[in-house]
Design a protein around this motif. Structure first.
Motif, PDB file in Angstrom:
ATOM      1  N   PHE A   1       4.167  -7.418   3.474  1.00 31.50           N
ATOM      2  CA  PHE A   1       4.197  -7.149   4.599  1.00 31.50           C
ATOM      3  C   PHE A   1       5.319  -7.134   5.072  1.00 31.50           C
ATOM      4  CE2 PHE A   1       2.683  -3.060   7.212  1.00 31.50           C
ATOM      5  CZ  PHE A   1       2.791  -4.561   8.259  1.00 31.50           C
ATOM      6  N   SER A   2       5.945  -6.276   5.481  1.00 27.94           N
ATOM      7  CA  SER A   2       7.348  -6.219   6.401  1.00 27.94           C
ATOM      8  C   SER A   2       7.287  -7.698   5.473  1.00 27.94           C
ATOM      9  CB  SER A   2       6.617  -6.678   8.172  1.00 27.94           C
ATOM     10  OG  SER A   2       6.348  -5.563   8.245  1.00 27.94           O
ATOM     11  N   GLU A   3       8.009  -8.333   4.831  1.00 23.58           N
ATOM     12  CA  GLU A   3       8.564  -9.225   4.042  1.00 23.58           C
ATOM     13  C   GLU A   3       8.008 -10.314   3.547  1.00 23.58           C
ATOM     14  OE1 GLU A   3      13.729  -8.854   4.753  1.00 23.58           O
ATOM     15  OE2 GLU A   3      12.695  -7.009   5.543  1.00 23.58           O
ATOM     16  N   THR A   4       6.704 -10.677   4.274  1.00 21.18           N
ATOM     17  CA  THR A   4       6.064 -11.879   4.560  1.00 21.18           C
ATOM     18  C   THR A   4       5.009 -11.774   3.762  1.00 21.18           C
ATOM     19  OG1 THR A   4       7.030 -11.495   7.077  1.00 21.18           O
ATOM     20  CG2 THR A   4       4.326 -12.749   5.705  1.00 21.18           C
ATOM     21  N   GLN A   5       4.946 -13.177   2.561  1.00 22.18           N
ATOM     22  CA  GLN A   5       3.569 -12.875   1.988  1.00 22.18           C
ATOM     23  C   GLN A   5       2.221 -12.929   2.800  1.00 22.18           C
ATOM     24  OE1 GLN A   5       1.947 -16.012  -0.173  1.00 22.18           O
ATOM     25  NE2 GLN A   5       2.737 -14.955  -1.797  1.00 22.18           N
ATOM     26  N   ARG A   6       0.940 -12.493   3.751  1.00 22.36           N
ATOM     27  CA  ARG A   6      -0.057 -12.371   3.858  1.00 22.36           C
ATOM     28  C   ARG A   6      -0.718 -13.123   3.314  1.00 22.36           C
ATOM     29  NH1 ARG A   6      -0.864 -10.671   8.504  1.00 22.36           N
ATOM     30  NH2 ARG A   6      -2.532  -9.709   7.643  1.00 22.36           N
ATOM     31  N   ASN A   7      -1.490 -12.978   1.930  1.00 18.06           N
ATOM     32  CA  ASN A   7      -2.114 -12.830   1.774  1.00 18.06           C
ATOM     33  C   ASN A   7      -1.999 -14.146  -0.024  1.00 18.06           C
ATOM     34  OD1 ASN A   7      -5.127 -12.342   3.281  1.00 18.06           O
ATOM     35  ND2 ASN A   7      -3.643 -10.283   2.626  1.00 18.06           N
ATOM     36  N   LYS A   8      -2.533 -14.732  -0.522  1.00 17.79           N
ATOM     37  CA  LYS A   8      -2.290 -15.209  -1.516  1.00 17.79           C
ATOM     38  C   LYS A   8      -3.646 -15.854  -3.008  1.00 17.79           C
ATOM     39  CE  LYS A   8       0.102 -18.441  -4.724  1.00 17.79           C
ATOM     40  NZ  LYS A   8       0.885 -17.947  -5.540  1.00 17.79           N
ATOM     41  N   GLY A   9      -3.869 -15.595  -4.332  1.00 19.21           N
ATOM     42  CA  GLY A   9      -5.268 -15.034  -4.547  1.00 19.21           C
ATOM     43  C   GLY A   9      -5.012 -16.803  -5.626  1.00 19.21           C
ATOM     44  N   ASN A  10      -6.478 -16.692  -5.965  1.00 21.17           N
ATOM     45  CA  ASN A  10      -5.924 -18.553  -6.821  1.00 21.17           C
ATOM     46  C   ASN A  10      -5.352 -18.367  -8.417  1.00 21.17           C
ATOM     47  OD1 ASN A  10      -6.503 -20.986  -7.459  1.00 21.17           O
ATOM     48  ND2 ASN A  10      -8.305 -20.266  -8.465  1.00 21.17           N
ATOM     49  N   PHE A  11      -3.972 -18.552  -7.840  1.00 18.14           N
ATOM     50  CA  PHE A  11      -3.170 -18.521  -9.076  1.00 18.14           C
ATOM     51  C   PHE A  11      -2.152 -19.443  -8.973  1.00 18.14           C
ATOM     52  CE2 PHE A  11      -3.579 -14.722 -12.432  1.00 18.14           C
ATOM     53  CZ  PHE A  11      -4.735 -13.883 -10.980  1.00 18.14           C
ATOM     54  N   PRO A  12      -1.415 -20.487  -9.494  1.00 16.76           N
ATOM     55  CA  PRO A  12      -0.519 -21.462  -9.585  1.00 16.76           C
ATOM     56  C   PRO A  12       0.789 -20.566  -9.108  1.00 16.76           C
ATOM     57  CG  PRO A  12      -0.483 -21.016 -12.100  1.00 16.76           C
ATOM     58  CD  PRO A  12      -1.877 -20.508 -11.431  1.00 16.76           C
ATOM     59  N   GLY A  13       1.402 -21.856  -8.562  1.00 16.38           N
ATOM     60  CA  GLY A  13       2.514 -22.001  -8.466  1.00 16.38           C
ATOM     61  C   GLY A  13       3.567 -21.330  -8.671  1.00 16.38           C
ATOM     62  N   ARG A  14       3.166 -21.330 -10.050  1.00 13.80           N
ATOM     63  CA  ARG A  14       4.428 -20.002 -11.231  1.00 13.80           C
ATOM     64  C   ARG A  14       4.365 -18.484 -10.835  1.00 13.80           C
ATOM     65  NH1 ARG A  14       3.200 -19.564 -15.933  1.00 13.80           N
ATOM     66  NH2 ARG A  14       1.093 -19.712 -15.799  1.00 13.80           N
ATOM     67  N   PHE A  15       3.263 -18.097 -10.696  1.00 16.65           N
ATOM     68  CA  PHE A  15       3.410 -16.643  -9.743  1.00 16.65           C
ATOM     69  C   PHE A  15       3.910 -16.511  -8.468  1.00 16.65           C
ATOM     70  CE2 PHE A  15       0.580 -15.235 -13.519  1.00 16.65           C
ATOM     71  CZ  PHE A  15       0.566 -16.520 -13.895  1.00 16.65           C
ATOM     72  N   SER A  16       5.306 -16.196  -8.140  1.00 16.39           N
ATOM     73  CA  SER A  16       5.523 -15.840  -6.882  1.00 16.39           C
ATOM     74  C   SER A  16       6.130 -14.437  -7.167  1.00 16.39           C
ATOM     75  CB  SER A  16       6.807 -16.699  -6.762  1.00 16.39           C
ATOM     76  OG  SER A  16       8.271 -16.720  -7.337  1.00 16.39           O
ATOM     77  N   GLY A  17       6.473 -13.747  -5.570  1.00 11.40           N
ATOM     78  CA  GLY A  17       7.156 -13.226  -5.361  1.00 11.40           C
ATOM     79  C   GLY A  17       8.160 -12.653  -4.235  1.00 11.40           C
ATOM     80  N   ARG A  18       8.491 -11.963  -3.948  1.00  9.43           N
ATOM     81  CA  ARG A  18       8.960 -11.075  -2.668  1.00  9.43           C
ATOM     82  C   ARG A  18       9.379  -9.761  -2.599  1.00  9.43           C
ATOM     83  NH1 ARG A  18      15.277 -11.753  -4.586  1.00  9.43           N
ATOM     84  NH2 ARG A  18      15.225 -11.586  -6.181  1.00  9.43           N
ATOM     85  N   GLN A  19       9.483  -9.555  -1.407  1.00 13.01           N
ATOM     86  CA  GLN A  19       9.739  -8.304  -1.436  1.00 13.01           C
ATOM     87  C   GLN A  19      11.167  -8.139   0.015  1.00 13.01           C
ATOM     88  OE1 GLN A  19       6.781  -6.759   2.293  1.00 13.01           O
ATOM     89  NE2 GLN A  19       6.584  -4.509   0.934  1.00 13.01           N
ATOM     90  N   PHE A  20      11.230  -6.968  -0.448  1.00 10.90           N
ATOM     91  CA  PHE A  20      12.630  -6.661   0.434  1.00 10.90           C
ATOM     92  C   PHE A  20      13.003  -6.012   2.134  1.00 10.90           C
ATOM     93  CE2 PHE A  20      14.688  -8.438  -3.043  1.00 10.90           C
ATOM     94  CZ  PHE A  20      13.717  -8.591  -4.388  1.00 10.90           C
ATOM     95  N   SER A  21      13.677  -5.356   2.411  1.00 14.61           N
ATOM     96  CA  SER A  21      13.564  -4.620   3.847  1.00 14.61           C
ATOM     97  C   SER A  21      13.494  -3.360   2.731  1.00 14.61           C
ATOM     98  CB  SER A  21      15.160  -4.861   4.610  1.00 14.61           C
ATOM     99  OG  SER A  21      16.291  -4.979   3.733  1.00 14.61           O
ATOM    100  N   ASN A  22      13.512  -2.817   1.856  1.00 14.43           N
ATOM    101  CA  ASN A  22      12.816  -1.745   2.148  1.00 14.43           C
ATOM    102  C   ASN A  22      11.648  -1.096   1.443  1.00 14.43           C
ATOM    103  OD1 ASN A  22      13.765  -2.511  -0.534  1.00 14.43           O
ATOM    104  ND2 ASN A  22      14.830  -0.536  -1.132  1.00 14.43           N
TER     105      ASN A  22
END
Lengths: 113, 113
Positions: free
Chosen positions: B50-71
């Motif tokens: 939300f608003s380019e910030t990770q708010r919550n993360k589930g129980n998955f290893p660090g191999r899983f990542s994400g990001r959000q852009f300004s749009n």
């Protein structure tokens, strides 16, 4: 921790018969509850939701669900099933920590002609 | 209004590779959540942005990542793929974070060989 249980993995009903899919939840506060439907190879489509207020909520495609706090249940119903209702149905509860849904294991509905 | 779109729809990778999946939310929606769906584990929450910030993360290893852009578009990345990462990856968007109604895309089906 919150959890959702859908006791019936598979249900088969005849076309035109009534339907009830069961959902039980565990959540400390007033739950935000959802029913989604998934056709093969597709994403999830929202059928209906309960946030507060009237405990009987109406959704799309003729579905309705009733929230019963005393039984921790949110069962989905439809008075007359159509062949196109064959799909998998998921009940979910939303976390108060953000947009995190906890899903039940799903109920696969088959419709006999 | 266009729904949630996900690209690609299908993907085949081999073990050890990495993969990036993309999600475009409904116009005006600022929260994007990711879920993994497998036959064995069902639907599991990965993370929310939300608003380019990770708010919550589930129980998955660090191999899983994400990001959000300004749009508000989001990507998720899985590095060092394992056979068990084969799944349907679903993206959902909502207007804002909190216990909001989430609308799902069609998913990206990933097969790891």
């Amino acid at each position: 921790a919150q959890s959702v249980t859908q006791p019936d993995i598979h249900i088969t009903v005849s076309e035109g018969a009534s339907l009830e899919l069961r959902c039980n939840y565990s959540y400390g506060a007033t739950p935000y509850l959802f029913w989604y439907v998934q056709s093969p190879g597709q994403g999830l489509q929202l059928l209906l939701k309960y946030f507060s207020g009237d405990t009987l909520v109406q959704g799309i495609k003729g579905f309705e669900a009733e929230f019963k706090r005393s039984q921790s249940s949110f069962n989905l119903r439809k008075p007359s099933v159509h062949w196109s209702d064959a799909a998998e149905y998921f009940c979910a509860v939303a976390s108060d920590a953000g947009n995190m849904l906890t899903f039940g294991g799903g109920t696969r509905l088959m419709v006999k002609p | 209004k266009a729904g949630v779109t996900q690209t690609p729809r299908y993907l085949i990778k081999t073990r050890g590779q990495q993969v990036t999946l993309s999600c475009s939310p409904i116009s005006g929606h600022r929260s994007v959540s990711w879920y993994q769906q497998t036959p064995g584990q069902g639907l599991q929450f990965l993370f929310e942005y939300f608003s380019e910030t990770q708010r919550n993360k589930g129980n998955f290893p660090g191999r899983f990542s994400g990001r959000q852009f300004s749009n508000s578009r989001s990507e998720m990345n899985v590095s060092t793929l394992e056979l068990g990462d084969s799944a349907l990856y679903l993206c959902a968007s909502s207007l804002k974070t909190g216990q909001e109604t989430q609308y799902f895309g069609p998913g990206t089906r990933l097969l790891v060989l």
